[in-house]
Design an enzyme around this catalytic site. Structure first.
Site, short mmCIF file in Angstrom:
data_model
loop_
_atom_site.label_atom_id
_atom_site.label_comp_id
_atom_site.label_asym_id
_atom_site.label_seq_id
_atom_site.Cartn_x
_atom_site.Cartn_y
_atom_site.Cartn_z
N ALA A 169 0.81 -1.21 0.00
CA ALA A 169 0.00 0.00 0.00
C ALA A 169 0.85 1.27 0.00
CB ALA A 169 -0.93 0.01 1.21
N SER A 170 2.16 1.11 0.15
CA SER A 170 3.07 2.25 0.28
C SER A 170 3.40 2.87 -1.07
CB SER A 170 4.36 1.80 0.98
OG SER A 170 5.43 2.68 0.72
N THR A 171 3.16 4.16 -1.17
CA THR A 171 3.40 4.88 -2.43
C THR A 171 4.87 4.86 -2.84
OG1 THR A 171 3.53 6.94 -1.16
CG2 THR A 171 1.43 6.41 -2.17
#
Length: 200
Positions: free
Chosen positions: A12-14
């Site tokens: 989920a980490s950009t």
């Protein structure tokens, strides 16, 4: 002794997106081996009393992050499309990655899924998207998804997340060298690899 680095990443980490796309080539040039370590930020954020990403909790920070990611991906020639909702539910994706051997398969799946999530804006909790990422990586989808539901995989992912917490990881991507140095963020990738190359 050849250099080695642990790459802790959260689907989920950009900023894990450009890091995942870059780390293989950067490490190869330096002769450093990468261990791909999928984990979950949710429990870490919860321990700080957060119910969502800090980029959502601080709107100005979030707006800057999205523009920053647009600049970074444009500079790297990577496609970019903001997924909705954000953050994505990454539990099943992390379990699939954990179930795959870290012999190139895990990395290939992870890069393929990041490309679908942040390159096309697709939902990584969608079984069809997960299957597409696996097939893109040359991995039969059905057995990999089935294996990811096993108790051993669930415990392994939980252990990696607990290890990340014990090592004071607070965000993703994070890089830990063999001598225990912690580097945080896509913009620290080169520094982390250089450190690993010098210090084994």
């Amino acid at each position: 002794m050849a250099g080695q680095i642990d790459f802790f990443y959260e689907f989920a980490s950009t900023y894990s997106y450009p890091a995942a796309m870059r780390i293989g080539a950067v490490a190869a040039r330096a002769g450093v081996t990468v261990r791909w370590r999928p984990f979950l930020l949710g429990p870490i954020f919860a321990s700080a009393g957060w119910t969502t990403s800090p980029f959502n909790l601080m709107p100005a920070k979030g707006r800057n992050m999205w523009r920053d990611l647009e600049r970074i991906t444009e500079g790297l020639g990577l496609p970019f499309r903001k997924p909705d909702p954000f953050p994505q539910n990454s539990l099943t994706a992390a379990r699939i990655a954990t179930a795959l051997a870290d012999d190139g398969k895990r990395a290939a799946f992870s890069r393929a899924l990041y490309a679908l999530e942040f390159g096309e804006g697709l939902s990584i909790s969608d079984p069809e998207v997960l299957g597409r990422a696996l097939e893109t990586a040359g991995i039969p989808a059905a057995p990999a998804i089935a294996m990811a539901g096993g108790e051993q995989v669930k415990l392994a992912l939980r252990a990696t997340t607990e290890e990340a917490m014990a090592k004071d990881i607070f965000g993703a991507p994070s890089f830990i060298t063999r001598d225990g140095e912690l580097f945080w963020g896509n913009d620290r990738l080169e520094q982390a690899i250089e450190w690993a190359a010098r210090n084994g």
